[in-house]
Scaffold this motif. Sequence first.
Motif, PDB file in Angstrom:
ATOM      1  N   ALA A   1      39.926 -18.114 -14.193  1.00 26.06           N
ATOM      2  CA  ALA A   1      40.116 -16.683 -14.410  1.00 26.06           C
ATOM      3  C   ALA A   1      40.309 -15.952 -13.091  1.00 26.06           C
ATOM      4  CB  ALA A   1      38.917 -16.115 -15.170  1.00 26.06           C
ATOM      5  N   ARG A   2      39.516 -16.354 -12.057  1.00 24.21           N
ATOM      6  CA  ARG A   2      39.663 -15.726 -10.733  1.00 24.21           C
ATOM      7  C   ARG A   2      41.045 -16.009 -10.156  1.00 24.21           C
ATOM      8  NH1 ARG A   2      35.185 -17.978  -7.109  1.00 24.21           N
ATOM      9  NH2 ARG A   2      36.494 -16.916  -5.546  1.00 24.21           N
ATOM     10  N   LEU A   3      41.544 -17.245 -10.297  1.00 20.94           N
ATOM     11  CA  LEU A   3      42.859 -17.595  -9.777  1.00 20.94           C
ATOM     12  C   LEU A   3      43.951 -16.795 -10.487  1.00 20.94           C
ATOM     13  CD1 LEU A   3      44.651 -19.334  -7.958  1.00 20.94           C
ATOM     14  CD2 LEU A   3      44.591 -21.128  -9.707  1.00 20.94           C
ATOM     15  N   GLU A   4      43.841 -16.689 -11.794  1.00 20.79           N
ATOM     16  CA  GLU A   4      44.833 -15.918 -12.542  1.00 20.79           C
ATOM     17  C   GLU A   4      44.798 -14.457 -12.129  1.00 20.79           C
ATOM     18  OE1 GLU A   4      47.243 -16.655 -14.567  1.00 20.79           O
ATOM     19  OE2 GLU A   4      46.851 -18.796 -14.320  1.00 20.79           O
ATOM     20  N   ARG A   5      43.580 -13.918 -11.964  1.00 21.55           N
ATOM     21  CA  ARG A   5      43.489 -12.522 -11.539  1.00 21.55           C
ATOM     22  C   ARG A   5      44.068 -12.329 -10.140  1.00 21.55           C
ATOM     23  NH1 ARG A   5      38.380 -12.940 -13.999  1.00 21.55           N
ATOM     24  NH2 ARG A   5      37.367 -13.184 -11.957  1.00 21.55           N
ATOM     25  N   ALA A   6      43.782 -13.299  -9.208  1.00 21.02           N
ATOM     26  CA  ALA A   6      44.300 -13.197  -7.833  1.00 21.02           C
ATOM     27  C   ALA A   6      45.823 -13.281  -7.816  1.00 21.02           C
ATOM     28  CB  ALA A   6      43.689 -14.291  -6.960  1.00 21.02           C
ATOM     29  N   ARG A   7      46.406 -14.204  -8.605  1.00 21.47           N
ATOM     30  CA  ARG A   7      47.860 -14.313  -8.676  1.00 21.47           C
ATOM     31  C   ARG A   7      48.469 -13.032  -9.233  1.00 21.47           C
ATOM     32  NH1 ARG A   7      49.298 -18.530 -12.392  1.00 21.47           N
ATOM     33  NH2 ARG A   7      51.436 -18.361 -11.563  1.00 21.47           N
ATOM     34  N   ALA A   8      47.872 -12.520 -10.303  1.00 28.17           N
ATOM     35  CA  ALA A   8      48.403 -11.294 -10.894  1.00 28.17           C
ATOM     36  C   ALA A   8      48.294 -10.127  -9.927  1.00 28.17           C
ATOM     37  CB  ALA A   8      47.655 -10.975 -12.188  1.00 28.17           C
ATOM     38  N   GLU A   9      47.172 -10.046  -9.212  1.00 26.74           N
ATOM     39  CA  GLU A   9      46.982  -8.957  -8.254  1.00 26.74           C
ATOM     40  C   GLU A   9      47.968  -9.088  -7.094  1.00 26.74           C
ATOM     41  OE1 GLU A   9      45.515  -5.450  -6.949  1.00 26.74           O
ATOM     42  OE2 GLU A   9      45.040  -6.473  -8.840  1.00 26.74           O
ATOM     43  N   HIS A  10      48.243 -10.336  -6.635  1.00 26.56           N
ATOM     44  CA  HIS A  10      49.199 -10.556  -5.543  1.00 26.56           C
ATOM     45  C   HIS A  10      50.595 -10.140  -5.987  1.00 26.56           C
ATOM     46  CE1 HIS A  10      51.833 -12.792  -2.768  1.00 26.56           C
ATOM     47  NE2 HIS A  10      50.849 -12.577  -1.871  1.00 26.56           N
TER      48      HIS A  10
ATOM     49  N   VAL B   1      53.855   3.064   2.082  1.00 32.54           N
ATOM     50  CA  VAL B   1      54.266   1.708   2.485  1.00 32.54           C
ATOM     51  C   VAL B   1      53.153   1.040   3.274  1.00 32.54           C
ATOM     52  CG1 VAL B   1      55.889   0.424   3.947  1.00 32.54           C
ATOM     53  CG2 VAL B   1      56.746   2.178   2.398  1.00 32.54           C
ATOM     54  N   GLU B   2      52.479   1.807   4.097  1.00 32.07           N
ATOM     55  CA  GLU B   2      51.377   1.239   4.889  1.00 32.07           C
ATOM     56  C   GLU B   2      50.225   0.796   3.983  1.00 32.07           C
ATOM     57  OE1 GLU B   2      50.427   4.324   7.577  1.00 32.07           O
ATOM     58  OE2 GLU B   2      52.166   3.988   8.904  1.00 32.07           O
ATOM     59  N   ARG B   3      49.896   1.688   2.980  1.00 33.82           N
ATOM     60  CA  ARG B   3      48.794   1.309   2.086  1.00 33.82           C
ATOM     61  C   ARG B   3      49.154   0.077   1.255  1.00 33.82           C
ATOM     62  NH1 ARG B   3      48.657   6.882   1.200  1.00 33.82           N
ATOM     63  NH2 ARG B   3      49.590   6.606  -0.872  1.00 33.82           N
ATOM     64  N   ARG B   4      50.392   0.051   0.721  1.00 33.84           N
ATOM     65  CA  ARG B   4      50.794  -1.083  -0.096  1.00 33.84           C
ATOM     66  C   ARG B   4      50.838  -2.360   0.736  1.00 33.84           C
ATOM     67  NH1 ARG B   4      53.204   1.122  -4.770  1.00 33.84           N
ATOM     68  NH2 ARG B   4      51.740   2.763  -5.353  1.00 33.84           N
ATOM     69  N   SER B   5      51.195  -2.260   1.972  1.00 33.36           N
ATOM     70  CA  SER B   5      51.195  -3.440   2.845  1.00 33.36           C
ATOM     71  C   SER B   5      49.783  -3.955   3.045  1.00 33.36           C
ATOM     72  CB  SER B   5      51.840  -3.089   4.207  1.00 33.36           C
ATOM     73  OG  SER B   5      53.193  -2.706   4.036  1.00 33.36           O
ATOM     74  N   ALA B   6      48.827  -3.016   3.211  1.00 33.27           N
ATOM     75  CA  ALA B   6      47.424  -3.432   3.362  1.00 33.27           C
ATOM     76  C   ALA B   6      46.917  -4.092   2.083  1.00 33.27           C
ATOM     77  CB  ALA B   6      46.563  -2.225   3.718  1.00 33.27           C
ATOM     78  N   SER B   7      47.243  -3.501   0.894  1.00 26.44           N
ATOM     79  CA  SER B   7      46.825  -4.098  -0.390  1.00 26.44           C
ATOM     80  C   SER B   7      47.416  -5.481  -0.566  1.00 26.44           C
ATOM     81  CB  SER B   7      47.254  -3.184  -1.549  1.00 26.44           C
ATOM     82  OG  SER B   7      46.637  -1.928  -1.453  1.00 26.44           O
ATOM     83  N   LEU B   8      48.688  -5.664  -0.163  1.00 24.55           N
ATOM     84  CA  LEU B   8      49.323  -6.981  -0.269  1.00 24.55           C
ATOM     85  C   LEU B   8      48.630  -8.000   0.618  1.00 24.55           C
ATOM     86  CD1 LEU B   8      51.591  -8.749  -1.347  1.00 24.55           C
ATOM     87  CD2 LEU B   8      53.067  -7.885   0.481  1.00 24.55           C
ATOM     88  N   GLU B   9      48.240  -7.575   1.764  1.00 27.75           N
ATOM     89  CA  GLU B   9      47.526  -8.485   2.666  1.00 27.75           C
ATOM     90  C   GLU B   9      46.179  -8.886   2.070  1.00 27.75           C
ATOM     91  OE1 GLU B   9      46.077  -8.707   7.350  1.00 27.75           O
ATOM     92  OE2 GLU B   9      47.077  -6.904   6.553  1.00 27.75           O
ATOM     93  N   ASP B  10      45.442  -7.890   1.467  1.00 28.47           N
ATOM     94  CA  ASP B  10      44.160  -8.216   0.822  1.00 28.47           C
ATOM     95  C   ASP B  10      44.366  -9.161  -0.353  1.00 28.47           C
ATOM     96  OD1 ASP B  10      42.906  -6.567   2.615  1.00 28.47           O
ATOM     97  OD2 ASP B  10      42.844  -4.821   1.239  1.00 28.47           O
ATOM     98  N   ALA B  11      45.393  -8.914  -1.152  1.00 21.10           N
ATOM     99  CA  ALA B  11      45.670  -9.789  -2.297  1.00 21.10           C
ATOM    100  C   ALA B  11      46.013 -11.196  -1.839  1.00 21.10           C
ATOM    101  CB  ALA B  11      46.801  -9.196  -3.134  1.00 21.10           C
ATOM    102  N   SER B  12      46.727 -11.312  -0.719  1.00 21.86           N
ATOM    103  CA  SER B  12      47.068 -12.638  -0.183  1.00 21.86           C
ATOM    104  C   SER B  12      45.812 -13.387   0.224  1.00 21.86           C
ATOM    105  CB  SER B  12      48.028 -12.480   1.004  1.00 21.86           C
ATOM    106  OG  SER B  12      49.237 -11.859   0.599  1.00 21.86           O
ATOM    107  N   HIS B  13      44.877 -12.700   0.903  1.00 17.50           N
ATOM    108  CA  HIS B  13      43.608 -13.340   1.277  1.00 17.50           C
ATOM    109  C   HIS B  13      42.835 -13.773   0.034  1.00 17.50           C
ATOM    110  CE1 HIS B  13      44.103 -12.665   5.518  1.00 17.50           C
ATOM    111  NE2 HIS B  13      44.099 -11.315   5.411  1.00 17.50           N
ATOM    112  N   ALA B  14      42.737 -12.891  -1.033  1.00 18.88           N
ATOM    113  CA  ALA B  14      42.011 -13.243  -2.257  1.00 18.88           C
ATOM    114  C   ALA B  14      42.662 -14.426  -2.952  1.00 18.88           C
ATOM    115  CB  ALA B  14      41.959 -12.035  -3.201  1.00 18.88           C
ATOM    116  N   LEU B  15      44.003 -14.482  -2.990  1.00 17.14           N
ATOM    117  CA  LEU B  15      44.704 -15.604  -3.613  1.00 17.14           C
ATOM    118  C   LEU B  15      44.419 -16.894  -2.867  1.00 17.14           C
ATOM    119  CD1 LEU B  15      46.689 -16.659  -5.693  1.00 17.14           C
ATOM    120  CD2 LEU B  15      48.569 -15.981  -4.185  1.00 17.14           C
ATOM    121  N   ALA B  16      44.422 -16.814  -1.573  1.00 22.43           N
ATOM    122  CA  ALA B  16      44.126 -18.019  -0.785  1.00 22.43           C
ATOM    123  C   ALA B  16      42.708 -18.514  -1.057  1.00 22.43           C
ATOM    124  CB  ALA B  16      44.318 -17.718   0.708  1.00 22.43           C
ATOM    125  N   SER B  17      41.737 -17.579  -1.168  1.00 20.62           N
ATOM    126  CA  SER B  17      40.351 -17.971  -1.456  1.00 20.62           C
ATOM    127  C   SER B  17      40.239 -18.602  -2.838  1.00 20.62           C
ATOM    128  CB  SER B  17      39.450 -16.738  -1.365  1.00 20.62           C
ATOM    129  OG  SER B  17      38.130 -17.074  -1.732  1.00 20.62           O
TER     130      SER B  17
END
Length: 697
Positions: free
Chosen positions: A263-272, A428-444
């Motif tokens: 469930a966490r992986l699916e949520r991380a992929r969807a969030e990314h 654009v700056e905020r969305r870039s930061a959110s994308l970076e956070d989502a990438s870290h969560a997906l990797a975890s």
Amino acid sequence: MILSLRLKGFRRYRDETFTFAPGINFVEGENNAGKSTVFYAIEYALFGRVTGHKTIAALMAPKARAMGVELVFRGRDGHRYRLQRMHALPPRSRSTTIGHFTLKRSARPIDAPSEEGEDVETYVASSDFQDREDALALELSRALGLTRRFFDVAVHLRQGEITSILEGAPRELDIVLGVTSAVVAADEMRAMALEREKECATLPVLEESLKRMDLDREGGRAEIERLAAERARLDERLASFDGEAAAIASGLAAIAPLADVGARLERARAEHRRAAEARADAVAALESLPSADATGAEEVQRASELAMREREIEARQHTLDAERRSHDRTRGDLGARIARRRDHAHAGAGARCEACGQAIDAALAAREIEAWSVELARTDARLTEIDAELATLRESGAILRAESRRMAESRARAEALAARRADAVRLVERRSASLEDASHALASSIDAARALVPDPPGEADALAALLSSRLEHERDALRTRRARLDAERDVVRESHARIASEHEARTRRAAEVEREHARTREACERLRELASTASRLRVLSEGFRELQAILRDRAASALAEHTHTIHRALQGDAHDAKNAELKSVRLDPETYALLVTPNDIGREVPASAAQGGGHRLLLGLALELAIARLVGPPPFLLLDEPTYGLDRPRRAALLARIASLEITPQILLITHHDTEGVTGRRLRVVRHGKHSRVEAA
């Protein structure tokens, strides 16, 4: 003993009072004078009705709407009693009457020494107190020892009916003599025995039912034990289901970490994916905005110049407005002066100034008018110049204001565009930061999933598909196992409920059988007791039947003896048995018919067929008086023409002998014959037209 009798509106009497004394009281008078009415009034007062009269209204005086009788008598306790009874016809009623009665008792006995104060009477019974006729009858029985049957049989001897007693009156005499109690007891016991025997008719059926119930009880106990054992087995099976359900729950708990990681992986992929799509949308929105041009500084400079020019024009307008107002005032002043001078010029020689009173110089006034006219012309020319310049300034101001508005709008659009570009950049700056956070969560999440899966694939999508496939496989296996367990448990529960229902039904049925068995056993015991009671009642009934015969024999024997004795006394041969008319007297115990054995015949014959009417009258009178003596003593006797049919010597002798018998303390005797030679109180009833009155003889 009757002391007085008052009749009001009763048959022929308006309002008359009879006073009676102890001993014999003769009520004398001609035929149809109203003598028998006196006895009717006594019967009416005592019992509320009169034999031979169907309605109470028939006893009322003609055209009367009410009647009443007051009977004062001495009771067995020595006190004076006052019985008052009345009936009245309601309005518009001809036969239906409404009755009332009261019975009062004196506070002290009649023979008690007189005391100071009035002898107060107290109520014993009254219809106003809701007392009924049976209550009054009970009180009269206590006070006089008199009942309706006793009154009819032995107290009131009606004219022409004395000899009817000779033929017997078994029902009335059984009641008066007390034999009826034995008859009633025998009949009652026989009826009770019959009633119990009818109830006992069902005893064999109940005993057979009791045997069948014993068999049902044994079968019911065996079935209850079988159902209880089956219920216990199903309880054990249901308990084992609980263990299996716990194992399935443990399996589901074991795959819970895998489900959580998936469930966490699916949520991380969807969030990314959402973060990447949101950043791309923000960049596209920024790029779609137009860039700011370089004309901004020039527009600012031009706007400053326009503002300065507007201020210059406004200042010039203020100056011209002030000058115009000054010239307007001057023009008005000049016009006013010219007008006054012209008025003076037209006034003629010798005119004077209205203000100062000096003489007006016409030449001077003309010169002043000319000079002032030139100055007025110059003023008008200047005002025209000022108006033209003001119009030019207003037109220039309007042009400047329009250009200022246009430049302001252009500047506002430029500022809005700048603000939108700044917002787009920040987004654009905020969305870039959110994308970076989502990438870290997906990797975890990928790292956590790879730790749970042997030989994990490198791509996130493949890893998620593998996790989902494994989770679904294990979860489906556990769900299938749980569904099979639930279905089997439902079947067992249904069986358990059915067995429990049958067990409870059998238990209730067994309880009902036990109760029915107890009731049936109790009913059998009760019926056996009833059968025994019925047998004893049959024996008692036969005993009372024998007692009835004995009582009748004894009563008949005693009555025969008293009748013979009284008859000899009435004949005047009480002490001469050899010359007596009758050898013996006997009463039939079954019918109470009087049988006599005359000396001249020598055999027993019915008294009703014995010799002439005078002999039958004496026999009937003797039997009536014997009943009164045996049952009584009565408080009084009412004899209506007891000497009817006898010659004068025998009539006088009979009256004297009746008085000497001392059967009762008082005798009221009606006669229309001469009663000279017999001691007693005499009251004569005389007719006065349609009414009757009483007079002392």
